[in-house]
Design a protein around this motif. Structure first.
Motif, short mmCIF file in Angstrom:
data_model
loop_
_atom_site.label_atom_id
_atom_site.label_comp_id
_atom_site.label_asym_id
_atom_site.label_seq_id
_atom_site.Cartn_x
_atom_site.Cartn_y
_atom_site.Cartn_z
N ASP A 1 0.94 -1.23 0.04
CA ASP A 1 0.04 -0.14 0.07
C ASP A 1 0.91 1.27 -0.04
OD1 ASP A 1 0.40 0.99 2.93
OD2 ASP A 1 -0.14 -1.06 3.11
N ARG A 2 0.26 2.25 -0.29
CA ARG A 2 1.02 3.55 -0.44
C ARG A 2 1.95 3.99 0.69
NH1 ARG A 2 0.86 7.34 -4.29
NH2 ARG A 2 -1.30 6.48 -5.24
N SER A 3 1.22 3.79 1.96
CA SER A 3 2.09 4.35 3.07
C SER A 3 3.12 3.35 3.35
CB SER A 3 0.95 4.16 4.45
OG SER A 3 -0.13 5.23 4.16
N SER A 4 2.98 1.78 3.18
CA SER A 4 4.06 0.98 3.54
C SER A 4 5.33 1.32 2.66
CB SER A 4 3.64 -0.27 3.27
OG SER A 4 2.59 -0.73 4.38
N SER A 5 4.79 1.61 1.49
CA SER A 5 5.89 1.90 0.28
C SER A 5 6.74 3.38 0.73
CB SER A 5 5.18 2.06 -1.21
OG SER A 5 6.19 2.72 -2.10
N ARG A 6 5.89 4.11 1.17
CA ARG A 6 6.80 5.26 1.68
C ARG A 6 7.51 5.29 2.80
NH1 ARG A 6 4.26 9.77 5.35
NH2 ARG A 6 5.65 11.89 4.69
N LEU A 7 7.31 4.33 3.69
CA LEU A 7 8.10 4.17 4.90
C LEU A 7 9.17 3.19 4.42
CD1 LEU A 7 7.96 4.53 7.92
CD2 LEU A 7 6.57 2.56 8.24
N LEU B 1 8.20 9.22 11.19
CA LEU B 1 7.42 8.32 10.09
C LEU B 1 6.81 7.21 10.57
CD1 LEU B 1 9.72 9.03 7.05
CD2 LEU B 1 7.42 10.05 7.28
N VAL B 2 7.50 6.45 11.62
CA VAL B 2 6.78 5.10 11.98
C VAL B 2 5.77 5.50 12.91
CG1 VAL B 2 7.46 3.19 13.32
CG2 VAL B 2 9.18 4.19 11.63
N GLU B 3 6.06 6.61 13.65
CA GLU B 3 4.74 7.00 14.69
C GLU B 3 3.69 7.30 13.97
OE1 GLU B 3 6.89 10.32 16.62
OE2 GLU B 3 8.03 8.74 18.11
N SER B 4 3.78 8.05 12.84
CA SER B 4 2.80 8.49 11.99
C SER B 4 2.09 7.19 11.37
CB SER B 4 3.23 9.33 10.91
OG SER B 4 3.60 10.65 11.32
N ALA B 5 2.90 6.19 11.02
CA ALA B 5 2.38 5.07 10.36
C ALA B 5 1.53 4.33 11.43
CB ALA B 5 3.56 4.11 9.99
N VAL B 6 2.05 4.41 12.80
CA VAL B 6 1.08 3.59 13.96
C VAL B 6 -0.19 4.25 14.24
CG1 VAL B 6 1.29 3.28 16.32
CG2 VAL B 6 3.26 2.58 15.00
N SER B 7 0.07 5.56 14.06
CA SER B 7 -1.36 6.39 14.24
C SER B 7 -2.19 6.04 13.22
CB SER B 7 -1.04 7.74 14.70
OG SER B 7 -0.34 8.52 13.36
N GLU B 8 -1.90 5.98 12.05
CA GLU B 8 -2.65 5.57 10.89
C GLU B 8 -2.96 4.12 10.64
OE1 GLU B 8 -0.23 7.09 7.67
OE2 GLU B 8 -0.40 9.15 8.15
N GLY B 9 -2.48 3.29 11.71
CA GLY B 9 -2.85 1.76 11.54
C GLY B 9 -2.14 1.25 10.48
N VAL C 1 1.12 0.32 10.69
CA VAL C 1 1.72 -1.00 11.21
C VAL C 1 1.43 -0.66 12.96
CG1 VAL C 1 3.95 -0.54 10.03
CG2 VAL C 1 3.85 0.76 11.83
N ASP C 2 1.83 -1.91 13.57
CA ASP C 2 1.17 -2.00 15.00
C ASP C 2 2.22 -1.33 15.83
OD1 ASP C 2 3.21 -3.72 15.45
OD2 ASP C 2 2.24 -5.43 15.03
N GLY C 3 3.35 -1.03 15.72
CA GLY C 3 4.18 -0.15 16.75
C GLY C 3 4.91 -1.12 17.75
N HIS C 4 4.76 -2.36 17.70
CA HIS C 4 5.27 -3.28 18.71
C HIS C 4 7.10 -3.04 18.88
CE1 HIS C 4 1.57 -4.75 19.99
NE2 HIS C 4 1.48 -5.44 18.73
N HIS C 5 7.50 -3.05 17.70
CA HIS C 5 9.01 -3.05 17.32
C HIS C 5 9.44 -1.51 17.69
CE1 HIS C 5 8.03 -6.59 15.20
NE2 HIS C 5 9.04 -7.13 15.63
N LEU C 6 8.66 -0.49 17.45
CA LEU C 6 8.97 0.79 17.96
C LEU C 6 9.02 0.90 19.21
CD1 LEU C 6 9.62 3.96 17.38
CD2 LEU C 6 6.93 3.94 17.17
N ARG C 7 8.01 0.58 20.08
CA ARG C 7 8.02 0.50 21.36
C ARG C 7 9.26 -0.12 22.10
NH1 ARG C 7 2.50 0.84 20.18
NH2 ARG C 7 2.23 -1.38 20.22
N ALA C 8 9.49 -1.35 21.49
CA ALA C 8 10.70 -2.08 21.95
C ALA C 8 11.92 -1.43 21.73
CB ALA C 8 10.80 -3.53 21.14
N ALA C 9 12.30 -0.85 20.70
CA ALA C 9 13.30 -0.07 20.39
C ALA C 9 13.66 1.04 21.45
CB ALA C 9 13.49 0.38 18.88
#
Length: 266
Positions: free
Chosen positions: A51-57, A161-169, A171-179
């Motif tokens: 999808d467009r958002s995943s491609s952008r990330l 960008l990851v935080e924005s992707a989490v807020s938009e649904g 990605v789930d953000g689990h790996h971001l929170r772990a990091a």
């Protein structure tokens, strides 16, 4: 032709017949102009278009890792190779072949670390004790700290960008929170923090997007190969021949024995 012969190099990736090229079922003539290069990377590795958002990330992560200057061993090696009369492909291969566990492997290693943290917390363990255990087992925690940058300038825009992707649904953000938990753990008791570097930030992105750690290494090599190519091309046009690791006016320090005679042998 026997089925054994045609199955020898069977693949899900591409169908090639006279007048036909399909990548995971998509006709190449439809992909040209409608799918970006990053979309096609995703397609080849995952079997579907993103999808467009995943491609952008993914594009952001690949862009961030393109280059880090001629002092990087992979870049320096490619530049030296380019002055030795080899082809551009050989120079690029020389640089890419230096991307191993120490120089180029931290992203994959960080992805493996984050995967362990996420797996254990999903199994019911509390985040902070898991992170403390993982950090304690590593002399150098891959993906954190930088020998040159007090704070890697690529960290903040990538994580934003990851935080924005989490807020938009997306990605789930689990790996971001772990990091982020690892980052906090590394900062405790120190006068200066140990922020994520490019390897850590891209490890978060590749993990959030569902890539296997081994593909994280491959994606970094793909990204950095752009810089390797550009440096090799630049050096090939300099006119310099056989350029070594230090200027010709300098010689490496000698630390061996002083001059001595070969002993006489009967």
């Amino acid at each position: 032709m026997s089925s054994e012969t045609t199955a020898w190099w069977s693949t899900d990736l591409v169908r090639v017949e006279p007048g036909k090229i399909e990548l995971s079922g998509y006709p190449v003539e439809q992909l040209i102009g409608d799918a970006s290069f990053v979309d096609t990377i995703w397609l080849m590795l995952r079997g579907e278009l993103p999808d467009r958002s995943s491609s952008r990330l993914l594009e952001a992560a690949l862009t961030a890792g393109v280059d880090h200057g001629p002092q990087a061993p992979s870049i320096a090696a490619a530049r030296m190779a380019a002055t030795c009369g080899v082809g551009l492909n050989n120079a690029v291969a020389t640089g890419a072949n230096l991307l191993g566990d120490v120089h180029g492997g931290a992203g994959q290693q960080c992805m493996e670390l984050l995967a362990e943290v996420v797996r254990r917390t999903r199994d019911g363990e509390d985040l902070d004790p898991v992170v403390a255990d993982v950090v304690r087992r590593h002399r150098y925690v891959p993906g954190f700290g930088h020998r040159f940058h007090p704070r890697d300038p690529r960290r903040d825009p990538l994580l934003s960008l990851v935080e924005s992707a989490v807020s938009e649904g997306v990605v789930d953000g689990h790996h971001l929170r772990a990091a982020q938990a690892v980052e906090r753990a590394l900062a405790r008791g120190r006068s200066k923090p140990v922020p994520m570097n490019i390897d850590g930030a891209t490890a978060v992105i590749y993990s959030e997007l569902g890539f296997a750690p081994e593909l994280g290494r491959g994606l970094f090599v793909l990204s950095r190969s752009v810089g390797v190519l550009a440096h090799a091309w630049e050096e090939s046009r300099s006119g310099t021949r056989i350029k070594g690791p230090i200027p010709r006016s300098l010689l490496a320090d000698y630390t061996g024995p002083e001059p001595r005679d070969v002993p006489h042998r009967d």
